[in-house]
Structures are given as structure tokens and as C-alpha cells.
Motif scaffolding. Structure first.
Motif, short mmCIF file in Angstrom:
data_model
loop_
_atom_site.label_atom_id
_atom_site.label_comp_id
_atom_site.label_asym_id
_atom_site.label_seq_id
_atom_site.Cartn_x
_atom_site.Cartn_y
_atom_site.Cartn_z
N ARG A 34 37.66 39.22 36.83
CA ARG A 34 36.73 38.40 37.61
C ARG A 34 36.17 39.22 38.77
NH1 ARG A 34 41.55 34.55 37.76
NH2 ARG A 34 42.04 36.17 39.25
N LEU A 35 35.16 38.68 39.43
CA LEU A 35 34.59 39.35 40.60
C LEU A 35 35.63 39.58 41.68
CD1 LEU A 35 31.21 37.42 40.90
CD2 LEU A 35 31.54 39.76 40.12
N SER A 36 36.52 38.62 41.87
CA SER A 36 37.55 38.78 42.90
C SER A 36 38.50 39.92 42.56
CB SER A 36 38.33 37.47 43.08
OG SER A 36 38.94 37.07 41.86
N ASP A 37 38.76 40.14 41.26
CA ASP A 37 39.61 41.25 40.84
C ASP A 37 38.95 42.60 41.11
OD1 ASP A 37 41.56 39.47 39.85
OD2 ASP A 37 40.55 39.37 37.90
N THR A 38 37.67 42.70 40.77
CA THR A 38 36.98 43.98 40.95
C THR A 38 36.78 44.30 42.42
OG1 THR A 38 34.83 42.91 40.65
CG2 THR A 38 35.83 43.92 38.71
N SER A 39 36.61 43.30 43.26
CA SER A 39 36.42 43.57 44.69
C SER A 39 37.69 44.17 45.30
CB SER A 39 36.00 42.32 45.45
OG SER A 39 37.04 41.39 45.51
N LYS A 40 38.84 43.84 44.76
CA LYS A 40 40.11 44.39 45.26
C LYS A 40 40.22 45.90 45.05
CE LYS A 40 42.63 40.11 44.50
NZ LYS A 40 43.61 39.41 43.65
N ILE A 41 39.46 46.43 44.09
CA ILE A 41 39.53 47.87 43.84
C ILE A 41 38.25 48.59 44.28
CG2 ILE A 41 41.22 47.69 41.97
CD1 ILE A 41 38.89 48.04 39.98
N GLY A 42 37.46 47.93 45.12
CA GLY A 42 36.32 48.59 45.74
C GLY A 42 34.96 48.33 45.13
#
Length: 74
Positions: A34-42
Motif C-alpha cells: 500500500r501507499l503507507s508501506d512504500t512511504s515507510k521506505i522513502g
């Protein structure tokens, strides 16, 4: 046109990719994060989604274009 095709990607598509998917008429998109997952890795696109919700006059793209047209671009 890619009607009848499915697309498999690692992460949720960015706004530019979603537009390409829309215009290509791809039937289904499957993504692993999800978008929230990808934001965690930059890879944080949240600013774009926030900007898209604003009225045109308040969007960053409109402000940049206005500065360019008046010769006030940085």
C-alpha cells in the motif's frame, strides 16, 4: 489500448503511473504494498495526493505555472 490485460506491480502505482494505467484501459491492477508501506521506505507520494485534492488555484502546479508566466520563476 490494453483492454483485457492485468498489471502486476510491487507497490501501489504513483499518480503518473495511475494515469497511464487509466488511459491504457488496463482492466485490473494488483500490487503488493500500500501507499503507507512504500512511504515507510522513502517512496512517499502523499504530497501529490494532498495537492490533487486542492482547488486548481491552490495546487503547486498552478502556482509554478503562474510564476513562470509572470517571469517570477526561481
Amino acid at each position: 489500448m490494453l483492454k483485457g490485460c492485468d498489471l502486476y506491480v510491487n507497490g501501489a502505482p504513483c499518480p503518473m503511473c495511475m494515469s497511464a494505467i487509466y488511459w491504457a484501459r488496463i482492466d485490473r491492477v494488483y500490487f503488493g504494498t500500500r501507499l503507507s508501506d512504500t512511504s515507510k521506505i522513502g517512496f512517499d507520494d502523499e504530497f501529490q495526493y494532498t495537492d490533487f485534492k486542492l482547488p486548481w488555484e491552490e495546487e503547486e502546479s498552478h502556482q509554478v505555472l503562474s510564476r513562470f508566466r509572470t517571469g517570477n520563476s526561481p
